[in-house]
Design an enzyme around this catalytic site. Structure first.
Site: not given
Length: 327
Positions: A59, A310
């Site tokens: 992110k 991720s």
């Protein structure tokens, strides 16, 4: 019918520029192989380790690129966002580095670990009933205070920042045939897809989302983004309630296949990545590997494959729940 890309969608040039924008603060994450994991899967597999990025997920890439293009008046009264955790942590960290006030609105069921991490990075955290209530409060607060709402995934600069994962994959694995990517709101897979397809149009991109929060598949089926009434999944980092107005049409252009995974398969795959892969990934981060382990994604014997891991922000309570589900 494939939707046209909306005006202002990021380009390959935007993703290359994003790479320069974030380079001073973020290092590329490694692509690794785990021999014990490959023995269990019965095939070679490269792991793109975004769980080793700053704040424990991919992110910060999008957040830093959003900030790089922000006008001074967008920053003057602080920033506000909605997040189940990883985007909020990234914005809180990046805002703290620049002494920009950040407010993160989170659903009541958000991970206590991620709530505290946002606060530790200096953000004000507000908890509201569910993701719908969190969005409503964030929009109202932005209107009342003048704070700028920073989308977790549905913004061209955010998508371009996430696309830098794709550029790194091309550098690290030039012979790559297939990339398997987690899907929440669609920002990561949209950015990766734009980067990969610009360089290698024949490369296969497969998205994996939780069956309990199938935002992108719902949008594909409906011909546009729709609200999910109650997204619910063990993979909380992928629990978006709606695909993006930007990410939906981009995904139709760049994603070759989209699959949904049930909770037991997500749990088993996460446990496999933890035990055999030796990576402490959260369920949303492990879902691409879980799709391979459950044979939900079918791969050729000689296919050169990378799975994006991720994120890795999982507290002990989540781990215990995961293990009990996987057993």
């Amino acid at each position: 019918m494939t939707a046209p890309l909306p005006h202002g969608s990021p380009t390959a040039a935007d993703i290359a520029a994003a790479r320069k924008n974030i380079a001073a603060a973020l290092e590329p994450t490694p692509c690794l192989r785990s021999r014990p994991l490959e023995e269990r899967l019965g095939r070679p597999l490269w792991l793109k380790c975004e769980l080793l990025q700053r704040t424990g997920s991919f992110k910060p890439r999008g957040v830093l690129n959003w900030l790089a293009g922000a006008a001074p008046d967008e920053l003057a009264r602080g920033l506000i966002t909605v997040s189940a955790g990883n985007h909020g942590m990234a914005l809180a960290w990046a805002g703290g580095e620049r002494r920009i006030p950040v407010t993160v609105v989170m659903p009541e069921g958000a991970s206590a670990y991620k709530v505290e991490a946002c606060r530790d990075y200096g953000a004000e955290v507000l908890l509201h009933d569910d993701i719908h209530a969190a969005w409503a409060h964030a929009r109202q607060r932005a209107q009342d205070t003048g704070a700028t709402l920073v989308p977790p995934y549905d913004h061209p600069r955010i998508i371009a920042g996430q696309g830098t994962v794709g550029l790194e994959l091309l550098d690290q694995l030039p012979g790559l045939d297939t990339v398997i990517c987690p899907v929440g709101g669609g920002g990561l897979i949209s950015g990766i897809g734009l980067a990969l397809k610009a360089a290698k149009p024949q490369l296969r991109l497969i998205g994996v989302e939780p069956a309990g929060a199938a935002t992108l598949k719902s949008a594909w089926d409906a011909g546009g983004p729709v609200d999910l009434e109650k997204p619910a999944t063990l993979a909380t980092s992928l629990g978006a309630n709606r695909a993006g107005e930007c990410t939906y049409p981009i995904s139709r252009q760049v994603v070759d296949e989209l699959v949904a995974l049930e909770e037991d398969a997500i749990a088993a795959g996460t446990e496999l990545l933890l035990g055999s892969g030796k990576l402490y990934a959260e369920p949303g981060g492990a879902i691409a590997v879980a799709a391979i382990a459950s044979d939900t994604v079918i791969l050729g014997e000689d296919e050169y494959v990378a799975a994006v891991v991720s994120g890795g922000n999982m507290e002990k309570k989540e781990l215990l729940k995961l293990l009990s589900t996987a057993l």
